[in-house]
Motif scaffolding. Structure first.
Motif, PDB file in Angstrom:
ATOM      1  N   VAL A  54      -6.625 131.269-120.786  1.00 55.98           N
ATOM      2  CA  VAL A  54      -5.432 130.433-120.644  1.00 55.98           C
ATOM      3  C   VAL A  54      -5.825 129.005-120.276  1.00 55.98           C
ATOM      4  O   VAL A  54      -5.271 128.046-120.811  1.00 55.98           O
ATOM      5  CB  VAL A  54      -4.453 131.041-119.613  1.00 55.98           C
ATOM      6  CG1 VAL A  54      -3.246 130.139-119.406  1.00 55.98           C
ATOM      7  CG2 VAL A  54      -4.017 132.431-120.052  1.00 55.98           C
ATOM      8  N   THR A  55      -6.804 128.855-119.405  1.00 58.91           N
ATOM      9  CA  THR A  55      -7.273 127.525-119.030  1.00 58.91           C
ATOM     10  C   THR A  55      -7.816 126.789-120.251  1.00 58.91           C
ATOM     11  O   THR A  55      -7.529 125.597-120.444  1.00 58.91           O
ATOM     12  CB  THR A  55      -8.351 127.622-117.936  1.00 58.91           C
ATOM     13  OG1 THR A  55      -7.791 128.263-116.786  1.00 58.91           O
ATOM     14  CG2 THR A  55      -8.870 126.252-117.552  1.00 58.91           C
ATOM     15  N   LYS A  56      -8.579 127.473-121.081  1.00 57.85           N
ATOM     16  CA  LYS A  56      -9.121 126.853-122.297  1.00 57.85           C
ATOM     17  C   LYS A  56      -7.996 126.370-123.206  1.00 57.85           C
ATOM     18  O   LYS A  56      -8.024 125.240-123.696  1.00 57.85           O
ATOM     19  CB  LYS A  56     -10.001 127.836-123.058  1.00 57.85           C
ATOM     20  CG  LYS A  56     -10.578 127.251-124.347  1.00 57.85           C
ATOM     21  CD  LYS A  56     -11.138 128.326-125.247  1.00 57.85           C
ATOM     22  CE  LYS A  56     -12.602 128.475-125.118  1.00 57.85           C
ATOM     23  NZ  LYS A  56     -13.182 129.405-126.100  1.00 57.85           N
ATOM     24  N   VAL A  57      -6.984 127.188-123.406  1.00 61.50           N
ATOM     25  CA  VAL A  57      -5.872 126.802-124.277  1.00 61.50           C
ATOM     26  C   VAL A  57      -5.131 125.607-123.682  1.00 61.50           C
ATOM     27  O   VAL A  57      -4.768 124.673-124.399  1.00 61.50           O
ATOM     28  CB  VAL A  57      -4.922 127.985-124.539  1.00 61.50           C
ATOM     29  CG1 VAL A  57      -3.691 127.539-125.311  1.00 61.50           C
ATOM     30  CG2 VAL A  57      -5.649 129.087-125.288  1.00 61.50           C
ATOM     31  N   GLU A  79      -9.255 124.461-133.949  1.00 61.91           N
ATOM     32  CA  GLU A  79      -9.517 125.814-134.450  1.00 61.91           C
ATOM     33  C   GLU A  79     -10.879 126.327-133.980  1.00 61.91           C
ATOM     34  O   GLU A  79     -10.993 127.468-133.524  1.00 61.91           O
ATOM     35  CB  GLU A  79      -9.455 125.823-135.977  1.00 61.91           C
ATOM     36  CG  GLU A  79      -9.677 127.184-136.569  1.00 61.91           C
ATOM     37  CD  GLU A  79      -9.645 127.178-138.094  1.00 61.91           C
ATOM     38  OE1 GLU A  79      -9.609 128.278-138.661  1.00 61.91           O
ATOM     39  OE2 GLU A  79      -9.667 126.102-138.706  1.00 61.91           O
ATOM     40  N   ARG A  80     -11.912 125.485-134.058  1.00 64.21           N
ATOM     41  CA  ARG A  80     -13.248 125.911-133.613  1.00 64.21           C
ATOM     42  C   ARG A  80     -13.255 126.231-132.123  1.00 64.21           C
ATOM     43  O   ARG A  80     -13.861 127.209-131.691  1.00 64.21           O
ATOM     44  CB  ARG A  80     -14.288 124.830-133.940  1.00 64.21           C
ATOM     45  CG  ARG A  80     -14.725 124.824-135.382  1.00 64.21           C
ATOM     46  CD  ARG A  80     -15.975 124.005-135.600  1.00 64.21           C
ATOM     47  NE  ARG A  80     -15.931 122.664-135.050  1.00 64.21           N
ATOM     48  CZ  ARG A  80     -15.488 121.581-135.699  1.00 64.21           C
ATOM     49  NH1 ARG A  80     -15.035 121.695-136.931  1.00 64.21           N
ATOM     50  NH2 ARG A  80     -15.501 120.399-135.117  1.00 64.21           N
ATOM     51  N   ASP A  83     -11.387 129.465-131.483  1.00 67.81           N
ATOM     52  CA  ASP A  83     -12.153 130.602-132.019  1.00 67.81           C
ATOM     53  C   ASP A  83     -13.411 130.865-131.204  1.00 67.81           C
ATOM     54  O   ASP A  83     -14.097 131.848-131.429  1.00 67.81           O
ATOM     55  CB  ASP A  83     -12.538 130.367-133.478  1.00 67.81           C
ATOM     56  CG  ASP A  83     -11.405 130.657-134.439  1.00 67.81           C
ATOM     57  OD1 ASP A  83     -10.446 131.328-134.045  1.00 67.81           O
ATOM     58  OD2 ASP A  83     -11.502 130.221-135.595  1.00 67.81           O
ATOM     59  N   GLY A  84     -13.735 129.955-130.279  1.00 73.58           N
ATOM     60  CA  GLY A  84     -14.886 130.167-129.406  1.00 73.58           C
ATOM     61  C   GLY A  84     -16.194 129.607-129.900  1.00 73.58           C
ATOM     62  O   GLY A  84     -17.251 129.921-129.385  1.00 73.58           O
ATOM     63  N   TYR A  85     -16.144 128.731-130.907  1.00 78.02           N
ATOM     64  CA  TYR A  85     -17.375 128.176-131.453  1.00 78.02           C
ATOM     65  C   TYR A  85     -17.777 126.867-130.813  1.00 78.02           C
ATOM     66  O   TYR A  85     -18.787 126.291-131.142  1.00 78.02           O
ATOM     67  CB  TYR A  85     -17.240 127.944-132.962  1.00 78.02           C
ATOM     68  CG  TYR A  85     -17.026 129.223-133.718  1.00 78.02           C
ATOM     69  CD1 TYR A  85     -18.009 130.211-133.718  1.00 78.02           C
ATOM     70  CD2 TYR A  85     -15.855 129.454-134.407  1.00 78.02           C
ATOM     71  CE1 TYR A  85     -17.814 131.404-134.390  1.00 78.02           C
ATOM     72  CE2 TYR A  85     -15.666 130.633-135.097  1.00 78.02           C
ATOM     73  CZ  TYR A  85     -16.637 131.598-135.080  1.00 78.02           C
ATOM     74  OH  TYR A  85     -16.446 132.770-135.748  1.00 78.02           O
ATOM     75  N   TRP A  86     -16.962 126.380-129.900  1.00 80.12           N
ATOM     76  CA  TRP A  86     -17.246 125.075-129.309  1.00 80.12           C
ATOM     77  C   TRP A  86     -16.633 125.046-127.924  1.00 80.12           C
ATOM     78  O   TRP A  86     -15.628 125.698-127.661  1.00 80.12           O
ATOM     79  CB  TRP A  86     -16.637 123.999-130.206  1.00 80.12           C
ATOM     80  CG  TRP A  86     -17.027 122.601-129.885  1.00 80.12           C
ATOM     81  CD1 TRP A  86     -18.265 122.152-129.556  1.00 80.12           C
ATOM     82  CD2 TRP A  86     -16.198 121.459-129.899  1.00 80.12           C
ATOM     83  NE1 TRP A  86     -18.248 120.809-129.368  1.00 80.12           N
ATOM     84  CE2 TRP A  86     -16.989 120.349-129.569  1.00 80.12           C
ATOM     85  CE3 TRP A  86     -14.848 121.266-130.162  1.00 80.12           C
ATOM     86  CZ2 TRP A  86     -16.475 119.066-129.487  1.00 80.12           C
ATOM     87  CZ3 TRP A  86     -14.352 119.985-130.092  1.00 80.12           C
ATOM     88  CH2 TRP A  86     -15.163 118.897-129.753  1.00 80.12           C
ATOM     89  N   MET A  87     -17.204 124.329-127.029  1.00 83.33           N
ATOM     90  CA  MET A  87     -16.696 124.059-125.689  1.00 83.33           C
ATOM     91  C   MET A  87     -17.153 125.051-124.744  1.00 83.33           C
ATOM     92  O   MET A  87     -17.469 125.814-124.224  1.00 83.33           O
ATOM     93  CB  MET A  87     -15.180 123.957-125.661  1.00 83.33           C
ATOM     94  CG  MET A  87     -14.640 123.330-124.434  1.00 83.33           C
ATOM     95  SD  MET A  87     -12.865 123.193-124.661  1.00 83.33           S
ATOM     96  CE  MET A  87     -12.456 121.948-123.507  1.00 83.33           C
TER      97      MET A  87
END
Length: 87
Positions: A54-57, A79-80, A83-87
């Motif tokens: 939730v924090t990420k969103v 989107e990346r 989807d968990g590909y960045w950050m």
């Protein structure tokens, strides 16, 4: 749009006393004081998310509403990240 997906409500709401509630401001207050971030989720989600998710969103959503358009991420970056590909 991300804020509305999380909360299941419109970002702003006028109450009966004609005052306005703005969800991004409410969420920012909860984040800053270390409150129960999962309480901001749409009740239909049954709190089935982690604080980290939730924090990420929320962070992505705030990035998307920057005043300066050039400071906002592209949709492919969003989107990346989600989807968990960045950050």
């Amino acid at each position: 749009m991300l804020f509305e997906l999380i909360s299941g409500k419109r970002n702003s709401h006028q109450s009966e006393d004609r005052s306005f509630a703005f969800f991004p401001s409410l969420a920012a207050n909860v984040l800053m004081v270390g409150g129960d971030i999962l309480s901001l989720l749409d009740t239909r989600l049954n709190r089935e998310a982690t604080v980290e998710e939730v924090t990420k969103v929320f962070k992505v959503a705030y990035w998307c509403i920057q005043h300066e358009e050039d400071s906002r991420p592209s949709m492919s970056e969003v989107e990346r990240i989600l989807d968990g590909y960045w950050m």
